[in-house]
Write an enzyme that holds these catalytic residues in place. Structure first.
Site, short mmCIF file in Angstrom:
data_model
loop_
_atom_site.label_atom_id
_atom_site.label_comp_id
_atom_site.label_asym_id
_atom_site.label_seq_id
_atom_site.Cartn_x
_atom_site.Cartn_y
_atom_site.Cartn_z
CG HIS A 1 0.37 6.22 -0.43
ND1 HIS A 1 -0.83 7.08 -1.21
CD2 HIS A 1 -0.19 5.52 0.49
CE1 HIS A 1 -1.76 7.09 -0.37
NE2 HIS A 1 -1.46 6.11 0.81
CD GLU B 1 -4.55 6.66 2.01
OE1 GLU B 1 -4.36 5.24 2.57
OE2 GLU B 1 -3.75 7.53 2.08
CG HIS C 1 -1.80 1.08 1.50
ND1 HIS C 1 -2.97 1.32 0.92
CD2 HIS C 1 -1.17 2.45 2.16
CE1 HIS C 1 -3.32 2.84 1.50
NE2 HIS C 1 -2.38 3.05 2.21
CD GLU C 2 2.17 3.33 3.80
OE1 GLU C 2 2.19 4.42 3.12
OE2 GLU C 2 1.20 3.37 4.46
#
Length: 290
Positions: free
Chosen positions: A146, A219, A142-143
Site C-alpha cells: 500500500h 487492495e 501487503h501493507e
C-alpha cells in the site's frame, strides 16, 4: 472524547487553510450564477479537508488505535518485526516506515502516512500471537505494498475530487430550490441552506461508493505486491487465516474498521460501501497469478 477532539481540530485546520486560500484567490464572494468561483470555492474546501486528513493521518491513527511505536525493541518478537519491515521496505524501494503494535484481539493491520517515505505500519497484538511468522510477514508485505503504491495519497486526491463535486452540485441544487420553490431572489435564504445540507448528505453517500470502489481495487494491487515480497503461498495463507477468523464473530472497534485488512464477504448494497473486497475474491486473484 478523543474522536470529537480530532474532528473539531481537523475542521478548524480546514477552515483556516481554506479561508486564507480563498482570500488569496479572491473568490470568497460568489453569486448563484458565478459557477466558476463556486467550483474554485468547493475545490479549496474539498481538497483541504482530504489533504489535512492525509497530513495528520499517522497521528490520528496512533491516537485512535492506541498504537505503540517500537523505537527500541524490548523483545525478540519486536526485534523480528522491525527487521522484517526493514527488509520488506528495502525490497519495495521505500524508506523504513515507523512500526507499531496496537492492542486488539482481532487479527488486523494498517498502513498510513502522507507519503511513502514517511509512513506508519502497525499490526494488532492478536495477529502477532496467532499468525505464523510467514503469515505475519505476508500481512506486513501487503501493507508495505500500500505504501509503495502510493495508495494513501491517491485516495486522498480522489476524495478531494469527490468532495469538490458533492459541494458544487449540492449548492447548485440549494440555489435552485431557494429560487424556484421559496421564491427568494435576494441572497440565500433558509431554503438554500436546508436543501444544500440535504443534497450534501445524499450526494456524499452516493459519492462514497466511488471512493470505496477504488479502495477495493487497490487492495488487489497491495495483495500482488505482498505476493511479490513475501511469496504468493504465504499471502494466500494469510488471507485464508483471515477468512477463517472472519467467520467467528468478533466485535471490531470503529477506529479499526477504517484501517484493517480483515474483511469478510459482503453482498448487495452493503458490498458497495466496503473498503476491502471479499477475501474469497482476493484469494482467487492471487491463485490466478501462479
Amino acid at each position: 472524547m478523543m474522536r470529537i477532539f480530532l474532528f473539531l481540530a481537523t475542521n478548524l485546520a480546514v477552515l483556516i487553510i481554506a479561508s486564507i486560500t480563498l482570500k488569496l484567490l479572491g473568490v470568497d464572494r460568489f453569486t448563484g450564477q458565478n459557477y466558476g468561483s463556486l467550483l474554485v470555492f468547493c475545490a479549496v474546501f474539498g481538497f483541504a479537508g482530504s489533504l489535512v486528513s492525509l497530513f495528520i493521518s499517522k497521528w490520528m491513527a496512533k491516537m485512535s488505535t492506541g498504537t505503540q511505536i517500537i523505537t527500541q525493541p524490548q523483545t525478540r518478537h519486536e526485534q523480528w518485526l522491525l527487521q522484517t519491515v526493514e527488509q520488506l521496505s528495502r525490497e519495495a524501494g521505500i524508506k523504513m516506515p515507523e512500526v507499531g503494535i496496537f492492542p486488539a484481539y482481532e487479527s488486523n493491520a494498517f498502513a498510513t502516512g502522507w507519503n511513502k517515505n514517511d509512513a506508519l505500519v502497525a499490526v494488532s497484538q492478536g495477529l502477532l500471537e496467532r499468525f505464523s511468522p510467514d503469515e505475519v510477514r505476508a500481512v506486513l508485505a501487503h501493507e508495505i505494498g500500500h505504501v509503495a503504491n502510493g495508495d494513501m495519497v491517491t485516495l486522498a486526491l480522489i476524495q478531494g475530487v469527490v468532495n469538490t463535486f458533492v459541494m458544487f452540485f449540492a449548492r447548485i441544487f440549494g440555489n435552485f430550490v431557494d429560487k424556484a420553490i421559496f421564491k427568494n431572489e435576494d441572497g440565500h435564504g433558509i431554503g438554500y441552506f436546508i436543501a444544500t445540507i440535504f443534497a450534501e448528505l445524499v450526494l456524499g453517500i452516493l459519492a462514497s461508493i466511488i471512493v470505496m470502489w477504488f479502495s477495493r481495487k487497490r487492495e488487489f494491487k497491495a495483495d500482488e505486491a505482498g505476493a511479490r515480497l513475501a511469496g504468493t503461498g504465504a499471502m494466500i495463507a494469510a488471507l485464508q487465516r483471515l477468512r477463517a477468523e472472519s467467520e467467528v464473530p468478533v466485535q471490531m472497534p470503529d477506529s479499526l474498521t477504517a484501517f484493517g485488512i480483515n474483511g469478510g464477504l459482503k453482498h448487495g448494497l452493503a458490498g458497495l460501501f466496503m473498503t476491502h473486497p471479499p477475501l474469497e475474491d482476493r484469494i482467487e486473484a492471487l491463485r490466478a497469478l501462479r
